[in-house]
Design a protein around this motif. Sequence first.
Motif, PDB file in Angstrom:
ATOM      1  N   THR A 145       0.826  -1.207   0.000  1.00 40.63           N
ATOM      2  CA  THR A 145       0.000   0.000   0.000  1.00 40.63           C
ATOM      3  C   THR A 145       0.861   1.259   0.000  1.00 40.63           C
ATOM      4  OG1 THR A 145      -1.792  -1.143   1.167  1.00 40.63           O
ATOM      5  CG2 THR A 145      -1.799   1.257   1.253  1.00 40.63           C
ATOM      6  N   LEU A 146       1.885   1.269   0.829  1.00 40.76           N
ATOM      7  CA  LEU A 146       2.748   2.448   0.902  1.00 40.76           C
ATOM      8  C   LEU A 146       3.493   2.669  -0.406  1.00 40.76           C
ATOM      9  CD1 LEU A 146       4.213   2.022   4.510  1.00 40.76           C
ATOM     10  CD2 LEU A 146       2.437   3.623   3.770  1.00 40.76           C
ATOM     11  N   ILE A 147       4.022   1.584  -0.998  1.00 42.25           N
ATOM     12  CA  ILE A 147       4.818   1.718  -2.209  1.00 42.25           C
ATOM     13  C   ILE A 147       3.963   2.104  -3.413  1.00 42.25           C
ATOM     14  CG2 ILE A 147       6.233   0.452  -3.877  1.00 42.25           C
ATOM     15  CD1 ILE A 147       7.334  -1.188  -1.574  1.00 42.25           C
ATOM     16  N   ASN A 148       2.832   1.431  -3.568  1.00 39.23           N
ATOM     17  CA  ASN A 148       2.059   1.559  -4.800  1.00 39.23           C
ATOM     18  C   ASN A 148       0.885   2.527  -4.705  1.00 39.23           C
ATOM     19  OD1 ASN A 148       3.337  -0.771  -6.455  1.00 39.23           O
ATOM     20  ND2 ASN A 148       2.768  -1.765  -4.539  1.00 39.23           N
ATOM     21  N   GLN A 149       0.487   2.910  -3.496  1.00 40.05           N
ATOM     22  CA  GLN A 149      -0.682   3.765  -3.357  1.00 40.05           C
ATOM     23  C   GLN A 149      -0.375   5.107  -2.687  1.00 40.05           C
ATOM     24  OE1 GLN A 149      -2.086   1.237  -5.410  1.00 40.05           O
ATOM     25  NE2 GLN A 149      -3.867   2.304  -4.651  1.00 40.05           N
ATOM     26  N   VAL A 150       0.431   5.086  -1.648  1.00 42.86           N
ATOM     27  CA  VAL A 150       0.688   6.305  -0.871  1.00 42.86           C
ATOM     28  C   VAL A 150       1.830   7.106  -1.476  1.00 42.86           C
ATOM     29  CG1 VAL A 150       1.293   7.235   1.383  1.00 42.86           C
ATOM     30  CG2 VAL A 150      -0.225   5.245   1.222  1.00 42.86           C
ATOM     31  N   PHE A 151       2.996   6.489  -1.567  1.00 48.30           N
ATOM     32  CA  PHE A 151       4.184   7.199  -2.056  1.00 48.30           C
ATOM     33  C   PHE A 151       4.304   7.057  -3.575  1.00 48.30           C
ATOM     34  CE2 PHE A 151       5.510   5.883   2.338  1.00 48.30           C
ATOM     35  CZ  PHE A 151       5.309   7.133   2.898  1.00 48.30           C
ATOM     36  N   THR A 152       3.279   7.446  -4.266  1.00 43.03           N
ATOM     37  CA  THR A 152       3.271   7.399  -5.720  1.00 43.03           C
ATOM     38  C   THR A 152       2.401   8.519  -6.240  1.00 43.03           C
ATOM     39  OG1 THR A 152       2.882   5.960  -7.637  1.00 43.03           O
ATOM     40  CG2 THR A 152       1.283   5.856  -5.861  1.00 43.03           C
ATOM     41  N   SER A 153       2.554   8.841  -7.488  1.00 42.63           N
ATOM     42  CA  SER A 153       1.779   9.935  -8.078  1.00 42.63           C
ATOM     43  C   SER A 153       0.501   9.405  -8.708  1.00 42.63           C
ATOM     44  CB  SER A 153       2.618  10.655  -9.147  1.00 42.63           C
ATOM     45  OG  SER A 153       3.015   9.735 -10.158  1.00 42.63           O
ATOM     46  N   GLY A 154      -0.428  10.304  -8.950  1.00 44.42           N
ATOM     47  CA  GLY A 154      -1.679   9.926  -9.598  1.00 44.42           C
ATOM     48  C   GLY A 154      -2.570   9.092  -8.713  1.00 44.42           C
ATOM     49  N   HIS A 155      -3.230   8.114  -9.341  1.00 42.21           N
ATOM     50  CA  HIS A 155      -4.181   7.267  -8.626  1.00 42.21           C
ATOM     51  C   HIS A 155      -3.534   6.027  -8.038  1.00 42.21           C
ATOM     52  CE1 HIS A 155      -7.371   9.067 -11.575  1.00 42.21           C
ATOM     53  NE2 HIS A 155      -7.074   9.893 -10.572  1.00 42.21           N
TER      54      HIS A 155
END
Length: 252
Positions: A145-155
Amino acid sequence: MEAVDLILWVVVPYVSIIAFVVGMIWRWRYDQYGWTTRSSQSYESVWLRLASPLFHFGILFVAFGHFLGLIIPKTWTRSVGITDTVYHWIATIPGTIAGAMTVIGLGLLIVRRRTYGDVFLATTRNDKIMYIFLAVPIILGMIATLINQVFTSGHGYDYRETISPWLRNLFILNPDAELMAGVPLSFQMHVIAGFLLFAIWPFTRLVHAFSAPVGYTTRPDIVYRSRQKTISTQQPKRGWELTDISGSKRRR
């Protein structure tokens, strides 16, 4: 499709589901006396008051979020006016908070079980294995969740285009392993660890999750009486008590 993909995304899930269903039926029929959490509250309760609510409420919110994200199709949320951006924030913010609650609560439970001697002595080998299988998917899910959802741009990563339809196809007996081919490694590891957890679930104390004490809300009150005269909620009356031959009491 490679053989490893077939094993990971078709064989492992179905074996885990069969082990879960058959194991739960077997456990209920032949080991109802072992269907318990084996509570350790009598050994230590201070840490338990903090850790247990954090973990249990956190895991309930996490389970609810997984249900909404994996079972409900993307077209349904769009049809009621929920855009991808709104869905991303609704899923990410509460999901991260719930995940943090679960990780912290589980961490405190493990520290408590290892720190307090009486609690540790009451921990079986089965419990230790269970904690490993429980902690790994939770931690991997938080990392994903942190890698792919929180600390990422866009959706972030749109798992509703891959993981969600793959899971729904499993339940309708139409598996499609190719949907999982391009999924980020962190999510793949989280999914496999989750299915392994379900495979051992029936053979651990986790079975208590399916035994919510709903009947407590409707059962009659239990009245406790003591044979000791000194234990009473009534104030003792002044005066002498005389007992006649028949055994009845009179008061002066």
